[in-house]
Design a protein around this motif. Sequence first.
Motif, mmCIF file in Angstrom:
data_model
loop_
_atom_site.group_PDB
_atom_site.id
_atom_site.type_symbol
_atom_site.label_atom_id
_atom_site.label_comp_id
_atom_site.label_asym_id
_atom_site.label_seq_id
_atom_site.Cartn_x
_atom_site.Cartn_y
_atom_site.Cartn_z
ATOM 1 N N GLN A 101 -43.990 17.815 -53.244
ATOM 2 C CA GLN A 101 -44.804 16.558 -54.421
ATOM 3 C C GLN A 101 -42.705 15.513 -55.087
ATOM 4 O OE1 GLN A 101 -47.529 15.392 -55.256
ATOM 5 N NE2 GLN A 101 -48.171 17.444 -53.840
ATOM 6 N N ALA A 102 -41.560 15.790 -54.461
ATOM 7 C CA ALA A 102 -40.459 15.650 -55.382
ATOM 8 C C ALA A 102 -40.265 14.708 -54.169
ATOM 9 C CB ALA A 102 -39.741 16.456 -56.050
ATOM 10 N N ILE A 103 -40.270 14.851 -52.740
ATOM 11 C CA ILE A 103 -39.771 14.859 -51.557
ATOM 12 C C ILE A 103 -40.528 14.133 -50.794
ATOM 13 C CG2 ILE A 103 -38.053 14.886 -49.651
ATOM 14 C CD1 ILE A 103 -36.905 17.081 -50.630
ATOM 15 N N THR A 104 -40.577 12.964 -49.840
ATOM 16 C CA THR A 104 -41.452 12.645 -49.674
ATOM 17 C C THR A 104 -42.434 13.174 -48.021
ATOM 18 O OG1 THR A 104 -41.200 10.399 -50.209
ATOM 19 C CG2 THR A 104 -42.620 9.866 -48.159
ATOM 20 N N THR A 105 -43.452 13.698 -48.156
ATOM 21 C CA THR A 105 -43.540 14.512 -46.837
ATOM 22 C C THR A 105 -44.528 13.579 -45.907
ATOM 23 O OG1 THR A 105 -45.016 15.973 -47.416
ATOM 24 C CG2 THR A 105 -43.220 16.567 -47.489
ATOM 25 N N ALA A 106 -44.672 13.938 -44.688
ATOM 26 C CA ALA A 106 -46.096 13.041 -43.465
ATOM 27 C C ALA A 106 -46.033 13.983 -42.352
ATOM 28 C CB ALA A 106 -45.968 12.150 -42.913
ATOM 29 N N ALA A 107 -46.882 13.730 -41.825
ATOM 30 C CA ALA A 107 -47.827 14.778 -40.043
ATOM 31 C C ALA A 107 -46.104 14.617 -39.466
ATOM 32 C CB ALA A 107 -48.941 14.593 -40.109
ATOM 33 N N SER A 108 -45.591 12.583 -39.658
ATOM 34 C CA SER A 108 -44.783 12.568 -38.177
ATOM 35 C C SER A 108 -43.462 11.900 -38.804
ATOM 36 C CB SER A 108 -45.194 12.101 -37.210
ATOM 37 O OG SER A 108 -46.016 10.370 -37.758
ATOM 38 N N VAL A 109 -42.284 11.860 -37.611
ATOM 39 C CA VAL A 109 -41.660 10.655 -37.869
ATOM 40 C C VAL A 109 -41.830 9.328 -38.138
ATOM 41 C CG1 VAL A 109 -39.746 10.049 -37.531
ATOM 42 C CG2 VAL A 109 -39.542 12.119 -36.828
ATOM 43 N N ASP A 110 -42.685 8.402 -38.020
ATOM 44 C CA ASP A 110 -43.081 7.627 -37.955
ATOM 45 C C ASP A 110 -43.728 7.475 -38.831
ATOM 46 O OD1 ASP A 110 -42.259 6.700 -35.176
ATOM 47 O OD2 ASP A 110 -43.678 6.899 -34.270
ATOM 48 N N ALA A 111 -44.826 8.292 -39.591
ATOM 49 C CA ALA A 111 -45.241 8.122 -40.477
ATOM 50 C C ALA A 111 -44.542 8.101 -42.439
ATOM 51 C CB ALA A 111 -46.410 9.176 -40.578
ATOM 52 N N CYS A 112 -43.437 8.794 -41.803
ATOM 53 C CA CYS A 112 -42.497 9.302 -42.979
ATOM 54 C C CYS A 112 -41.576 7.565 -42.919
ATOM 55 C CB CYS A 112 -41.552 9.981 -42.282
ATOM 56 S SG CYS A 112 -41.637 11.676 -42.543
ATOM 57 N N PHE A 113 -41.661 7.065 -41.954
ATOM 58 C CA PHE A 113 -40.983 5.883 -41.763
ATOM 59 C C PHE A 113 -41.713 5.086 -42.402
ATOM 60 C CE2 PHE A 113 -37.868 7.310 -38.769
ATOM 61 C CZ PHE A 113 -36.703 7.309 -39.986
ATOM 62 N N ASP A 114 -42.863 4.338 -42.559
ATOM 63 C CA ASP A 114 -43.952 4.603 -42.763
ATOM 64 C C ASP A 114 -44.014 3.716 -44.410
ATOM 65 O OD1 ASP A 114 -44.876 3.255 -40.233
ATOM 66 O OD2 ASP A 114 -46.371 3.517 -40.689
ATOM 67 N N LEU A 115 -44.123 5.504 -45.056
ATOM 68 C CA LEU A 115 -43.757 6.009 -46.293
ATOM 69 C C LEU A 115 -42.585 5.477 -47.235
ATOM 70 C CD1 LEU A 115 -45.759 8.960 -46.006
ATOM 71 C CD2 LEU A 115 -46.535 7.113 -47.233
ATOM 72 N N ILE A 116 -41.260 5.426 -46.234
ATOM 73 C CA ILE A 116 -39.926 4.987 -47.204
ATOM 74 C C ILE A 116 -38.868 4.201 -47.054
ATOM 75 C CG2 ILE A 116 -39.723 7.681 -47.575
ATOM 76 C CD1 ILE A 116 -37.220 7.548 -45.430
ATOM 77 N N ALA A 117 -39.257 4.229 -45.668
ATOM 78 C CA ALA A 117 -37.680 2.529 -45.049
ATOM 79 C C ALA A 117 -38.861 0.954 -45.975
ATOM 80 C CB ALA A 117 -38.637 2.524 -43.413
ATOM 81 N N PRO A 118 -37.968 0.057 -45.356
ATOM 82 C CA PRO A 118 -37.957 -1.173 -47.203
ATOM 83 C C PRO A 118 -39.093 -1.845 -45.085
ATOM 84 C CG PRO A 118 -35.902 -1.095 -46.478
ATOM 85 C CD PRO A 118 -36.581 0.954 -45.967
ATOM 86 N N SER A 119 -39.803 -3.014 -45.846
ATOM 87 C CA SER A 119 -40.539 -3.183 -44.401
ATOM 88 C C SER A 119 -39.929 -3.941 -44.495
ATOM 89 C CB SER A 119 -42.157 -4.158 -45.390
ATOM 90 O OG SER A 119 -41.405 -5.000 -46.220
ATOM 91 N N PRO A 120 -40.441 -5.640 -43.491
ATOM 92 C CA PRO A 120 -39.500 -6.183 -42.780
ATOM 93 C C PRO A 120 -39.621 -7.395 -43.611
ATOM 94 C CG PRO A 120 -41.361 -5.908 -41.484
ATOM 95 C CD PRO A 120 -41.316 -5.024 -42.180
ATOM 96 N N ALA A 121 -40.576 -7.243 -45.178
ATOM 97 C CA ALA A 121 -40.557 -8.431 -46.738
ATOM 98 C C ALA A 121 -39.253 -7.987 -46.929
ATOM 99 C CB ALA A 121 -41.724 -8.789 -47.246
ATOM 100 N N GLY A 122 -39.087 -6.840 -46.898
ATOM 101 C CA GLY A 122 -37.235 -6.554 -47.774
ATOM 102 C C GLY A 122 -38.283 -5.052 -49.192
ATOM 103 N N THR A 123 -39.329 -5.372 -48.906
ATOM 104 C CA THR A 123 -39.486 -3.765 -50.507
ATOM 105 C C THR A 123 -39.842 -2.679 -49.967
ATOM 106 O OG1 THR A 123 -42.391 -4.557 -49.359
ATOM 107 C CG2 THR A 123 -41.170 -6.143 -51.309
ATOM 108 N N THR A 124 -39.552 -1.805 -50.662
ATOM 109 C CA THR A 124 -39.546 -0.313 -50.097
ATOM 110 C C THR A 124 -40.716 0.762 -51.343
ATOM 111 O OG1 THR A 124 -36.974 -0.268 -50.541
ATOM 112 C CG2 THR A 124 -38.274 1.606 -50.919
ATOM 113 N N PRO A 125 -41.502 1.375 -50.215
ATOM 114 C CA PRO A 125 -42.710 1.842 -50.783
ATOM 115 C C PRO A 125 -42.256 2.685 -52.263
ATOM 116 C CG PRO A 125 -42.610 2.165 -47.845
ATOM 117 C CD PRO A 125 -41.488 1.451 -48.848
ATOM 118 N N GLU A 126 -42.811 2.658 -52.470
ATOM 119 C CA GLU A 126 -43.011 4.066 -53.992
ATOM 120 C C GLU A 126 -42.560 4.712 -53.487
ATOM 121 O OE1 GLU A 126 -45.165 5.873 -58.077
ATOM 122 O OE2 GLU A 126 -45.508 3.862 -57.373
ATOM 123 N N GLN A 127 -41.594 5.678 -54.329
ATOM 124 C CA GLN A 127 -41.444 7.333 -53.877
ATOM 125 C C GLN A 127 -41.384 7.969 -55.372
ATOM 126 O OE1 GLN A 127 -37.863 7.342 -52.033
ATOM 127 N NE2 GLN A 127 -37.631 5.912 -50.997
#
Length: 132
Positions: A101-127
């Motif tokens: 619950q403290a660290i973002t987890t997902a089933a795949s590498v790509d899903a993780c990047f979708d959750l944590i990495a900045p979007s092209p618009a420069g916004t970062t998903p909530e962590q």
Amino acid sequence: MNTRLVALPASREQAEQAVLRLTGELDLDSEAVLAAAMTELLESGRRWIVLDCSQLTFCDSRGMNSLLGAQQRARAVGGGIALAAVGGHVGHVLALTGVDQAITTAASVDACFDLIAPSPAGTTPEQPDATA
């Protein structure tokens, strides 16, 4: 047989992103391996790091502290980490302790990047906030 943690080189390096594949056991004997790999990635400008845990077979309290420390270090430079493909014993331990619950987890590498990495618009998903 005691398998040591092997931090394999990043299999994905795009801009400020990297994947670090963890293999073996994350514990007192191997926490320095993760710390060194994180230092290398962060110093090279990689701020968004996914730890591929698909081959991680064991994690104890020192390992969990290492994961939380890696998250703190990435956040200190404006980035973050996520855990991909956590399962078996490791997934059970992380769930029991709340680390999942403290660290973002997902089933795949790509899903993780979708959750944590900045979007092209420069916004970062909530962590998740590990300090809460």
